[in-house]
Design a protein around this motif. Sequence first.
Motif, PDB file in Angstrom:
ATOM      1  N   ALA A  62      -0.313   7.353  -5.371  1.00 48.45           N
ATOM      2  CA  ALA A  62      -1.631   7.633  -4.802  1.00 48.45           C
ATOM      3  C   ALA A  62      -2.473   6.364  -4.759  1.00 48.45           C
ATOM      4  N   ALA A  63      -2.408   5.575  -5.827  1.00 51.05           N
ATOM      5  CA  ALA A  63      -3.198   4.344  -5.881  1.00 51.05           C
ATOM      6  C   ALA A  63      -2.737   3.343  -4.832  1.00 51.05           C
ATOM      7  N   LEU A  64      -1.430   3.227  -4.652  1.00 48.87           N
ATOM      8  CA  LEU A  64      -0.900   2.267  -3.695  1.00 48.87           C
ATOM      9  C   LEU A  64      -1.197   2.679  -2.256  1.00 48.87           C
ATOM     10  N   ALA A  65      -1.117   3.988  -1.991  1.00 48.24           N
ATOM     11  CA  ALA A  65      -1.305   4.473  -0.624  1.00 48.24           C
ATOM     12  C   ALA A  65      -2.758   4.771  -0.294  1.00 48.24           C
ATOM     13  N   GLY A  66      -3.621   4.821  -1.319  1.00 42.88           N
ATOM     14  CA  GLY A  66      -5.015   5.160  -1.097  1.00 42.88           C
ATOM     15  C   GLY A  66      -5.217   6.602  -0.687  1.00 42.88           C
ATOM     16  N   THR A  67      -4.363   7.498  -1.205  1.00 37.25           N
ATOM     17  CA  THR A  67      -4.463   8.919  -0.895  1.00 37.25           C
ATOM     18  C   THR A  67      -4.788   9.694  -2.160  1.00 37.25           C
ATOM     19  N   ASP A  68      -5.034  10.995  -2.009  1.00 33.73           N
ATOM     20  CA  ASP A  68      -5.262  11.816  -3.191  1.00 33.73           C
ATOM     21  C   ASP A  68      -3.918  12.164  -3.827  1.00 33.73           C
ATOM     22  N   GLU A  69      -3.977  12.688  -5.039  1.00 33.47           N
ATOM     23  CA  GLU A  69      -2.741  12.941  -5.775  1.00 33.47           C
ATOM     24  C   GLU A  69      -1.940  14.099  -5.189  1.00 33.47           C
ATOM     25  N   ASP A  70      -2.582  15.043  -4.524  1.00 35.13           N
ATOM     26  CA  ASP A  70      -1.828  16.128  -3.890  1.00 35.13           C
ATOM     27  C   ASP A  70      -0.927  15.592  -2.790  1.00 35.13           C
ATOM     28  N   GLU A  71      -1.480  14.714  -1.950  1.00 37.71           N
ATOM     29  CA  GLU A  71      -0.679  14.124  -0.886  1.00 37.71           C
ATOM     30  C   GLU A  71       0.402  13.237  -1.474  1.00 37.71           C
ATOM     31  N   ALA A  72       0.064  12.456  -2.487  1.00 36.34           N
ATOM     32  CA  ALA A  72       1.058  11.592  -3.122  1.00 36.34           C
ATOM     33  C   ALA A  72       2.179  12.418  -3.743  1.00 36.34           C
ATOM     34  N   ARG A  73       1.844  13.552  -4.324  1.00 35.42           N
ATOM     35  CA  ARG A  73       2.858  14.417  -4.927  1.00 35.42           C
ATOM     36  C   ARG A  73       3.828  14.920  -3.862  1.00 35.42           C
ATOM     37  N   ARG A  74       3.319  15.254  -2.689  1.00 34.76           N
ATOM     38  CA  ARG A  74       4.190  15.712  -1.610  1.00 34.76           C
ATOM     39  C   ARG A  74       5.162  14.602  -1.203  1.00 34.76           C
ATOM     40  N   VAL A  75       4.643  13.383  -1.069  1.00 37.40           N
ATOM     41  CA  VAL A  75       5.494  12.265  -0.667  1.00 37.40           C
ATOM     42  C   VAL A  75       6.546  11.976  -1.734  1.00 37.40           C
TER      43      VAL A  75
END
Length: 209
Positions: free
Chosen positions: A144-157
Amino acid sequence: MRVVTISATYGTAGGEIGPAVAERLGLPFVDRAIPSAVARQLGCTLEEALAHDDRAERGLGRLIFGAMRLPTVAFGGVDMYVPGAMPHAPEEFVRHAERMMRETARERGGVFLGRAGALVLAGEPGALHVRLDAPLPRRVRRAAALAGTDEDEARRVVDDNDRARAAYWRHFYRADPADPRHYHLVVDSTTIPVPACVELIVLASTALD
């Protein structure tokens, strides 16, 4: 020739650690060079080859995972890929990639990231096989930190990538990438700083001399 393979789950800085290890050891970092070489042999474009790559977001691993969810596709069978979506069968692409990996390892050595390198190069004398992994919550936070997204989106990725890479190993090698028996060294690179991870891998590799 010195050989290091690195299997890295999503969010463990494999793309940062691999090149740094290669630089420290004076070895080529073998990554996108493989799809380029394979593309030439198969007669397809680099873009098509990268679309098969197990590391790419839309890569072969994701295609396999997608095929698993299609009711008309028998995962593990000869028709596991969607007809027309690939110019060549996945098995053909992977076999060519394996050959290029082995030739590079024997001629020049290298640090190999991904593509089940620990299995493909298991027979190379003196090769060091490394796994970068960490608990899911820490990988999600880093992604999430690297992509600048929220943790929900990062969890999906992260979940998609984990499933894709596991599917790649299962389909082509009938193996589990998380099995520690494939590796000499397993490192939590979300807790141990990246420079220290690089140092550990370099030290372990040179200790095999």
